[in-house]
Design a protein around this motif. Structure first.
Motif, PDB file in Angstrom:
ATOM      1  N   ASP A 184      32.867 -60.192 -63.272  1.00 24.55           N
ATOM      2  CA  ASP A 184      33.059 -60.412 -61.850  1.00 24.55           C
ATOM      3  C   ASP A 184      32.275 -61.644 -61.405  1.00 24.55           C
ATOM      4  OD1 ASP A 184      33.928 -58.922 -59.166  1.00 24.55           O
ATOM      5  OD2 ASP A 184      31.930 -59.783 -58.905  1.00 24.55           O
ATOM      6  N   ILE A 185      32.983 -62.633 -60.877  1.00 25.36           N
ATOM      7  CA  ILE A 185      32.351 -63.904 -60.499  1.00 25.36           C
ATOM      8  C   ILE A 185      31.318 -63.705 -59.409  1.00 25.36           C
ATOM      9  CG2 ILE A 185      32.776 -66.148 -59.416  1.00 25.36           C
ATOM     10  CD1 ILE A 185      35.489 -66.157 -60.835  1.00 25.36           C
ATOM     11  N   LEU A 237      30.461 -80.652 -43.821  1.00 26.03           N
ATOM     12  CA  LEU A 237      29.954 -79.479 -44.548  1.00 26.03           C
ATOM     13  C   LEU A 237      30.946 -78.322 -44.583  1.00 26.03           C
ATOM     14  CD1 LEU A 237      26.173 -79.366 -43.522  1.00 26.03           C
ATOM     15  CD2 LEU A 237      27.123 -79.762 -45.797  1.00 26.03           C
ATOM     16  N   ARG A 238      32.167 -78.580 -44.159  1.00 20.40           N
ATOM     17  CA  ARG A 238      33.153 -77.495 -44.181  1.00 20.40           C
ATOM     18  C   ARG A 238      33.378 -76.998 -45.614  1.00 20.40           C
ATOM     19  NH1 ARG A 238      36.327 -74.690 -40.391  1.00 20.40           N
ATOM     20  NH2 ARG A 238      37.651 -73.306 -41.625  1.00 20.40           N
ATOM     21  N   TRP A 239      33.281 -77.919 -46.590  1.00 19.39           N
ATOM     22  CA  TRP A 239      33.472 -77.523 -47.988  1.00 19.39           C
ATOM     23  C   TRP A 239      32.522 -76.406 -48.384  1.00 19.39           C
ATOM     24  CZ3 TRP A 239      29.409 -77.663 -51.319  1.00 19.39           C
ATOM     25  CH2 TRP A 239      28.306 -78.429 -50.929  1.00 19.39           C
ATOM     26  N   ALA A 240      31.259 -76.472 -47.894  1.00 18.22           N
ATOM     27  CA  ALA A 240      30.263 -75.463 -48.265  1.00 18.22           C
ATOM     28  C   ALA A 240      30.620 -74.109 -47.674  1.00 18.22           C
ATOM     29  CB  ALA A 240      28.881 -75.903 -47.802  1.00 18.22           C
ATOM     30  N   ALA A 241      31.051 -74.122 -46.419  1.00 15.31           N
ATOM     31  CA  ALA A 241      31.447 -72.867 -45.778  1.00 15.31           C
ATOM     32  C   ALA A 241      32.666 -72.274 -46.475  1.00 15.31           C
ATOM     33  CB  ALA A 241      31.740 -73.110 -44.293  1.00 15.31           C
ATOM     34  N   ASP A 242      33.669 -73.121 -46.759  1.00 17.08           N
ATOM     35  CA  ASP A 242      34.871 -72.628 -47.434  1.00 17.08           C
ATOM     36  C   ASP A 242      34.553 -72.077 -48.815  1.00 17.08           C
ATOM     37  OD1 ASP A 242      36.509 -73.270 -45.306  1.00 17.08           O
ATOM     38  OD2 ASP A 242      37.078 -75.230 -46.098  1.00 17.08           O
ATOM     39  N   LEU A 243      33.641 -72.742 -49.521  1.00 16.33           N
ATOM     40  CA  LEU A 243      33.291 -72.280 -50.864  1.00 16.33           C
ATOM     41  C   LEU A 243      32.575 -70.934 -50.814  1.00 16.33           C
ATOM     42  CD1 LEU A 243      31.979 -74.745 -53.562  1.00 16.33           C
ATOM     43  CD2 LEU A 243      31.625 -72.298 -53.708  1.00 16.33           C
ATOM     44  N   LEU A 244      31.638 -70.810 -49.870  1.00 10.62           N
ATOM     45  CA  LEU A 244      30.908 -69.537 -49.742  1.00 10.62           C
ATOM     46  C   LEU A 244      31.817 -68.397 -49.305  1.00 10.62           C
ATOM     47  CD1 LEU A 244      27.653 -70.874 -48.044  1.00 10.62           C
ATOM     48  CD2 LEU A 244      27.810 -69.894 -50.341  1.00 10.62           C
ATOM     49  N   CYS A 245      32.935 -68.721 -48.644  1.00  7.73           N
ATOM     50  CA  CYS A 245      33.874 -67.696 -48.178  1.00  7.73           C
ATOM     51  C   CYS A 245      35.056 -67.506 -49.128  1.00  7.73           C
ATOM     52  CB  CYS A 245      34.413 -68.063 -46.792  1.00  7.73           C
ATOM     53  SG  CYS A 245      33.160 -68.149 -45.491  1.00  7.73           S
ATOM     54  N   SER A 246      35.026 -68.170 -50.285  1.00  9.29           N
ATOM     55  CA  SER A 246      36.187 -68.174 -51.179  1.00  9.29           C
ATOM     56  C   SER A 246      36.353 -66.864 -51.929  1.00  9.29           C
ATOM     57  CB  SER A 246      36.064 -69.312 -52.201  1.00  9.29           C
ATOM     58  OG  SER A 246      36.186 -70.556 -51.583  1.00  9.29           O
ATOM     59  N   SER A 247      37.603 -66.585 -52.248  1.00 12.30           N
ATOM     60  CA  SER A 247      37.916 -65.451 -53.120  1.00 12.30           C
ATOM     61  C   SER A 247      37.648 -65.846 -54.563  1.00 12.30           C
ATOM     62  CB  SER A 247      39.384 -65.067 -52.973  1.00 12.30           C
ATOM     63  OG  SER A 247      40.212 -66.115 -53.466  1.00 12.30           O
ATOM     64  N   GLU A 263      39.776 -65.788 -56.972  1.00 12.22           N
ATOM     65  CA  GLU A 263      40.894 -66.581 -57.472  1.00 12.22           C
ATOM     66  C   GLU A 263      40.738 -68.044 -57.098  1.00 12.22           C
ATOM     67  OE1 GLU A 263      43.348 -65.707 -59.559  1.00 12.22           O
ATOM     68  OE2 GLU A 263      42.197 -63.854 -59.699  1.00 12.22           O
ATOM     69  N   THR A 264      40.284 -68.310 -55.865  1.00 10.95           N
ATOM     70  CA  THR A 264      40.068 -69.696 -55.446  1.00 10.95           C
ATOM     71  C   THR A 264      38.950 -70.328 -56.253  1.00 10.95           C
ATOM     72  OG1 THR A 264      40.804 -69.208 -53.196  1.00 10.95           O
ATOM     73  CG2 THR A 264      39.502 -71.194 -53.501  1.00 10.95           C
ATOM     74  N   LEU A 265      37.881 -69.581 -56.478  1.00 12.09           N
ATOM     75  CA  LEU A 265      36.760 -70.110 -57.246  1.00 12.09           C
ATOM     76  C   LEU A 265      37.177 -70.485 -58.667  1.00 12.09           C
ATOM     77  CD1 LEU A 265      33.967 -67.650 -56.047  1.00 12.09           C
ATOM     78  CD2 LEU A 265      34.020 -70.114 -55.639  1.00 12.09           C
ATOM     79  N   PRO A 306      32.563 -70.962 -62.245  1.00 10.64           N
ATOM     80  CA  PRO A 306      32.587 -70.736 -60.798  1.00 10.64           C
ATOM     81  C   PRO A 306      31.381 -69.957 -60.285  1.00 10.64           C
ATOM     82  CG  PRO A 306      34.291 -69.448 -61.904  1.00 10.64           C
ATOM     83  CD  PRO A 306      33.763 -70.408 -62.911  1.00 10.64           C
ATOM     84  N   GLU A 307      30.863 -69.024 -61.101  1.00 14.57           N
ATOM     85  CA  GLU A 307      29.708 -68.257 -60.644  1.00 14.57           C
ATOM     86  C   GLU A 307      28.456 -69.126 -60.543  1.00 14.57           C
ATOM     87  OE1 GLU A 307      30.070 -67.522 -65.131  1.00 14.57           O
ATOM     88  OE2 GLU A 307      31.396 -67.699 -63.392  1.00 14.57           O
ATOM     89  N   VAL A 308      28.335 -70.131 -61.441  1.00 19.30           N
ATOM     90  CA  VAL A 308      27.196 -71.051 -61.374  1.00 19.30           C
ATOM     91  C   VAL A 308      27.323 -71.953 -60.153  1.00 19.30           C
ATOM     92  CG1 VAL A 308      26.017 -72.946 -62.531  1.00 19.30           C
ATOM     93  CG2 VAL A 308      26.776 -70.979 -63.853  1.00 19.30           C
ATOM     94  N   LEU A 309      28.537 -72.429 -59.886  1.00 20.43           N
ATOM     95  CA  LEU A 309      28.774 -73.266 -58.713  1.00 20.43           C
ATOM     96  C   LEU A 309      28.379 -72.539 -57.431  1.00 20.43           C
ATOM     97  CD1 LEU A 309      29.975 -75.822 -57.403  1.00 20.43           C
ATOM     98  CD2 LEU A 309      32.217 -74.703 -57.502  1.00 20.43           C
ATOM     99  N   LEU A 310      28.801 -71.290 -57.315  1.00 24.84           N
ATOM    100  CA  LEU A 310      28.484 -70.510 -56.119  1.00 24.84           C
ATOM    101  C   LEU A 310      26.985 -70.226 -56.026  1.00 24.84           C
ATOM    102  CD1 LEU A 310      29.861 -69.146 -53.705  1.00 24.84           C
ATOM    103  CD2 LEU A 310      30.077 -67.065 -55.082  1.00 24.84           C
ATOM    104  N   GLU A 311      26.359 -69.930 -57.153  1.00 24.19           N
ATOM    105  CA  GLU A 311      24.925 -69.626 -57.172  1.00 24.19           C
ATOM    106  C   GLU A 311      24.086 -70.829 -56.751  1.00 24.19           C
ATOM    107  OE1 GLU A 311      21.407 -68.766 -60.438  1.00 24.19           O
ATOM    108  OE2 GLU A 311      23.488 -68.369 -61.005  1.00 24.19           O
ATOM    109  N   VAL A 312      24.372 -71.997 -57.323  1.00 29.61           N
ATOM    110  CA  VAL A 312      23.540 -73.167 -57.003  1.00 29.61           C
ATOM    111  C   VAL A 312      23.752 -73.618 -55.563  1.00 29.61           C
ATOM    112  CG1 VAL A 312      23.340 -73.940 -59.383  1.00 29.61           C
ATOM    113  CG2 VAL A 312      25.206 -74.826 -57.965  1.00 29.61           C
ATOM    114  N   LEU A 313      24.966 -73.461 -55.058  1.00 28.64           N
ATOM    115  CA  LEU A 313      25.204 -73.798 -53.651  1.00 28.64           C
ATOM    116  C   LEU A 313      24.387 -72.889 -52.752  1.00 28.64           C
ATOM    117  CD1 LEU A 313      26.585 -75.130 -51.247  1.00 28.64           C
ATOM    118  CD2 LEU A 313      28.516 -73.552 -51.582  1.00 28.64           C
ATOM    119  N   ALA A 314      24.412 -71.583 -53.021  1.00 29.19           N
ATOM    120  CA  ALA A 314      23.672 -70.626 -52.191  1.00 29.19           C
ATOM    121  C   ALA A 314      22.174 -70.912 -52.223  1.00 29.19           C
ATOM    122  CB  ALA A 314      23.952 -69.201 -52.666  1.00 29.19           C
TER     123      ALA A 314
END
Length: 423
Positions: free
Chosen positions: A237-238, A377-387, A389-391, A402-410
């Motif tokens: 699970d991502i 910064l809309r990209w950051a909001a969209d990424l944090l709200c992504s499903s 499948e999108t990730l 994708p899980e690393v991308l989401l983790e480092v952004l957060a």
């Protein structure tokens, strides 16, 4: 576009996972070219810096010319990369393709060959050779870096046409559109096409060099690209993996709170200056991680002076997590994040908190201009709200799980929020 084609080529190699995709067709990667490999403090995803030197030059050998041989790797290789909507693309001798995508990158047909050096000859010639102290310092090696030389290079035997086509009727989906706005991976032009001349390096493999008291040792095996960090099959699970990663490092990140309130803003301002210098962010990470000597960059030195004057030594570890997280992100994303207003970063931090609570992060109500559809910064909001499948669709775009991308952004959002005085 070239980077996308190189990544696609490497990803489709079924028997060989040691190749590193080249990002720029103008980067010269002849056999025996030296490459510095950064392993990273918290994430093992490596970064590669091509050096303007070769293994023979490193030891002062001006006459060495090893034997090499060529082999075909792929005949009639071509590739498409498609992301969301409907566009049509034609790349050289690639037929028209109706693609359910907003963005299509394509490469025309080519034969890819690999040239490899006579490894036994290189190993016997250079093992045990000494590197001068001054040359060793120039390599900037420490516990997070290793050195390698190009053992094989994969190249095109004839010119290839690269094409990028972007939907122009408002069909580009939210996240991809906001990433396009900050220039990550995709071109803003509706249609772009150019030819790559023959004999350009698409990918390369490395042999690691180890040093023992300045003496060269060359292991028998090649460097394994990504150290198995990337997997063709995402079998966990991502979101769960991303949240686990955030929670494992959050307590270290919280040490930023040890800084005096007035210091955070000064450090953030200096961090923006660090991002303007090539390789300075990686140098700052090494300094914070106590894995290198005194700073070379004056900007990094100024950052450390501010930190030392704050008399908050424990904050150093928290800042190291923030800097390491930023260093994983592409440069355009680093700059837009660190330049975000307190209002925008606060909203993003709230999305991170929702993510950690296993809620579905959502932008609601009135939001700052930077988070509106055309905002920086809309990209950051969209990424944090992504499903999930999108990730998954972003794996090729960023060359990151994708899980690393989401983790480092957060973690980057949380750290910047703290520097801005947020709780």
């Amino acid at each position: 576009m070239f980077k996308a084609a190189a990544q696609a080529f490497v990803k489709r190699l079924t028997a060989d996972k040691r190749f590193v995709p080249n990002e720029d067709p103008d980067t010269e990667l002849d056999l025996l070219t030296l490459v510095r490999i950064k392993k990273g403090s918290f994430w093992t995803h490596p970064k590669y810096t091509v050096l303007k030197s070769t293994l023979p030059k490193l030891v002062g050998d001006k006459t060495f010319s090893p034997a090499d041989k060529d082999e075909e790797m792929a005949v009639d290789f071509r590739t498409y990369r498609m992301i969301g909507g409907n566009v049509q693309v034609k790349a050289g001798d690639v037929a028209d393709a109706e693609a359910s995508a907003d963005v299509v990158d394509a490469m025309s047909s080519a034969t890819i060959k690999k040239k490899m050096v006579d490894f036994d000859c290189v190993r016997e010639t250079f093992r045990g050779k000494m590197i001068k102290d001054d040359d060793l310092k120039q390599l900037k090696l420490n516990k997070n870096y290793t050195l390698g030389f190009v053992y094989e290079r994969a190249y095109n035997t004839q010119p290839v046409t690269l094409t990028s086509s972007t939907s122009c009727e408002g069909k580009v989906s939210g996240l991809h559109n906001s990433l396009l706005n900050v220039g990550v991976g995709m071109k803003a032009e509706v249609f772009t096409q150019y030819k790559v001349p023959e004999n350009r390096t698409f990918a390369y493999s490395l042999v690691e060099i180890t040093l023992n008291n300045g003496k060269i040792e060359i292991p028998l095996e090649t460097w394994i690209h990504k150290k198995r960090l990337l997997s063709d099959a995402i079998d966990h699970d991502i979101l769960e993996k991303a949240i686990d990663g955030i929670e494992m490092k959050e307590n270290i990140l919280k040490l930023i709170d040890k800084l005096p309130e007035s210091t955070g803003g000064d450090l953030l301002k200096k961090l923006r200056e660090v991002l303007e210098e090539d390789d300075a962010l990686s140098e700052l990470e090494d300094i914070l991680n106590e894995s290198s000597g005194p700073p070379v960059s004056k900007t990094v030195s100024s950052f450390m002076d501010i930190l030392d004057q704050s008399k908050a030594p424990k904050a150093r570890d928290g800042l190291c997590v923030l800097v390491a997280a930023l260093d994983v992100l592409p440069l355009p994303l680093q700059r837009s994040l660190t330049s975000g207003s307190p209002e925008s970063i606060t909203v993003l931090n709230q999305l991170v908190e929702s993510l950690k609570d296993n809620d579905e992060p959502t932008l609601t109500g009135s939001v700052p201009a930077a988070l509106q559809p055309d905002g920086d910064l809309r990209w950051a909001a969209d990424l944090l709200c992504s499903s999930e499948e999108t990730l998954k669709t972003l794996t090729d775009l960023f060359d990151l799980p994708p899980e690393v991308l989401l983790e480092v952004l957060a973690l980057a959002v949380m750290g910047i929020h703290k520097l801005q005085g947020g709780e």
